[in-house]
Motif scaffolding. Sequence first.
Motif, PDB file in Angstrom:
ATOM      1  N   PHE A   1       0.894  13.268 -20.342  1.00 47.87           N
ATOM      2  CA  PHE A   1       2.029  14.133 -20.808  1.00 47.87           C
ATOM      3  C   PHE A   1       2.915  14.748 -19.982  1.00 47.87           C
ATOM      4  N   SER A   2       2.217  15.241 -18.637  1.00 46.69           N
ATOM      5  CA  SER A   2       3.075  15.968 -17.753  1.00 46.69           C
ATOM      6  C   SER A   2       4.008  15.051 -16.958  1.00 46.69           C
ATOM      7  N   ARG A   3       3.476  13.677 -16.806  1.00 47.21           N
ATOM      8  CA  ARG A   3       4.205  12.935 -15.994  1.00 47.21           C
ATOM      9  C   ARG A   3       5.301  12.439 -17.128  1.00 47.21           C
ATOM     10  N   LEU A   4       5.184  12.129 -18.208  1.00 43.69           N
ATOM     11  CA  LEU A   4       6.047  11.441 -19.229  1.00 43.69           C
ATOM     12  C   LEU A   4       7.021  12.390 -19.897  1.00 43.69           C
ATOM     13  N   LEU A   5       6.475  13.145 -20.668  1.00 43.87           N
ATOM     14  CA  LEU A   5       7.360  14.334 -21.270  1.00 43.87           C
ATOM     15  C   LEU A   5       7.693  15.748 -20.657  1.00 43.87           C
ATOM     16  N   GLY A   6       6.880  16.277 -20.007  1.00 42.87           N
ATOM     17  CA  GLY A   6       6.794  17.752 -19.431  1.00 42.87           C
ATOM     18  C   GLY A   6       5.750  18.477 -19.331  1.00 42.87           C
ATOM     19  N   PRO A   7       5.615  19.772 -18.910  1.00 41.34           N
ATOM     20  CA  PRO A   7       4.648  20.456 -18.916  1.00 41.34           C
ATOM     21  C   PRO A   7       3.805  20.478 -19.875  1.00 41.34           C
ATOM     22  N   ALA A   8       2.357  20.421 -19.617  1.00 38.86           N
ATOM     23  CA  ALA A   8       1.222  20.214 -20.689  1.00 38.86           C
ATOM     24  C   ALA A   8       0.070  21.131 -20.316  1.00 38.86           C
ATOM     25  N   GLU A   9      -0.698  21.846 -21.203  1.00 42.96           N
ATOM     26  CA  GLU A   9      -1.813  22.327 -20.982  1.00 42.96           C
ATOM     27  C   GLU A   9      -2.774  22.276 -22.209  1.00 42.96           C
ATOM     28  N   THR A  10      -4.131  22.449 -21.896  1.00 41.57           N
ATOM     29  CA  THR A  10      -5.286  22.145 -22.697  1.00 41.57           C
ATOM     30  C   THR A  10      -5.908  23.346 -23.289  1.00 41.57           C
ATOM     31  N   LEU A  11      -6.483  23.281 -24.434  1.00 43.79           N
ATOM     32  CA  LEU A  11      -7.229  24.350 -24.984  1.00 43.79           C
ATOM     33  C   LEU A  11      -8.442  23.789 -25.450  1.00 43.79           C
ATOM     34  N   CYS A  12      -9.646  23.869 -25.065  1.00 47.26           N
ATOM     35  CA  CYS A  12     -10.772  23.423 -25.768  1.00 47.26           C
ATOM     36  C   CYS A  12     -11.566  24.384 -26.401  1.00 47.26           C
ATOM     37  N   VAL A  13     -12.028  24.050 -27.592  1.00 42.30           N
ATOM     38  CA  VAL A  13     -12.704  24.836 -28.506  1.00 42.30           C
ATOM     39  C   VAL A  13     -14.175  24.167 -28.674  1.00 42.30           C
ATOM     40  N   TYR A  14     -15.157  24.918 -28.262  1.00 43.43           N
ATOM     41  CA  TYR A  14     -16.709  24.376 -28.070  1.00 43.43           C
ATOM     42  C   TYR A  14     -17.531  24.662 -29.203  1.00 43.43           C
ATOM     43  N   ASP A  15     -18.494  24.057 -29.511  1.00 41.62           N
ATOM     44  CA  ASP A  15     -19.694  24.448 -30.264  1.00 41.62           C
ATOM     45  C   ASP A  15     -19.057  24.709 -31.533  1.00 41.62           C
ATOM     46  N   THR A  16     -18.335  23.761 -32.417  1.00 49.20           N
ATOM     47  CA  THR A  16     -17.395  24.378 -33.466  1.00 49.20           C
ATOM     48  C   THR A  16     -18.497  24.047 -34.729  1.00 49.20           C
ATOM     49  N   CYS A  17     -18.322  24.923 -35.649  1.00 53.26           N
ATOM     50  CA  CYS A  17     -19.107  24.530 -37.038  1.00 53.26           C
ATOM     51  C   CYS A  17     -18.517  23.555 -37.780  1.00 53.26           C
ATOM     52  N   GLN A  18     -19.307  22.559 -38.090  1.00 55.47           N
ATOM     53  CA  GLN A  18     -18.695  21.098 -38.860  1.00 55.47           C
ATOM     54  C   GLN A  18     -18.763  21.250 -40.346  1.00 55.47           C
ATOM     55  N   LEU A  19     -19.343  22.112 -40.967  1.00 57.49           N
ATOM     56  CA  LEU A  19     -19.753  22.299 -42.268  1.00 57.49           C
ATOM     57  C   LEU A  19     -19.927  23.655 -42.956  1.00 57.49           C
ATOM     58  N   SER A  20     -19.605  23.990 -44.026  1.00 56.18           N
ATOM     59  CA  SER A  20     -19.883  25.144 -44.635  1.00 56.18           C
ATOM     60  C   SER A  20     -21.019  25.327 -45.147  1.00 56.18           C
TER      61      SER A  20
END
Length: 214
Positions: free
Chosen positions: A156-175
């Motif tokens: 993304f940085s090379r082809l479109l422009g500045p990019a950054e990532t947000l990772c959200v870990y250990d998520t709850c899959q079901l209620s």
Amino acid sequence: MKMIAINGSPRKTWNTATLLQHALDGAAACGAETEMIHLYDLDFKGCTSCFACKLVGGKFAGRCAMQDSLTPILKTIEANADALVLGSPIYFGGMTGEMRSFMERLLFAPMVYTKPPSSRFSRQLKTGLIYTMNVTEQGSRDRHYPVLYETAENYFSRLLGPAETLCVYDTCQLSDYSRVIMEYADPAAKLKRKEESFPAECRKAFELGRALVS
């Protein structure tokens, strides 16, 4: 100023979509127009390697020649978007198939085989990449997921422009984990983490949205 969110999850109201909406809210707080697109609502394929986007003198130079329900969205992104935020859960060590197919169509067409590779995308476009996953941050490293994050961000940085990532870990899959076989994790701990930690992750997504349109 316009920001478009691309939901690569089959769910429209769970973790990934919720984070994307908070990113859009952050952009809207800065006065941006916002839009959410759910890839699972569309009928499209990934790149078919037809190379029409790269033919010398071709009418599709730098643009995907395929015609399907993704076509008008790609046109809107190029013509009207100032920022993108993409969200995908991690399935089997990678982003969802729909998100991968979307990225192929978005990124391959403007990529030019120069040395080094260059881009025919018409302007700079900021991108945020949000990933949700069942594993912990350490589990992510153990499975070498950071290679995925860094590779996508680099393209993304090379082809479109500045990019950054947000990772959200250990998520709850079901209620309600009682409906499935779940020996892998502690359902009570998952639900507690969602209550205690997920709001903070949503605030991070909100700030990401603000940053992308700033």
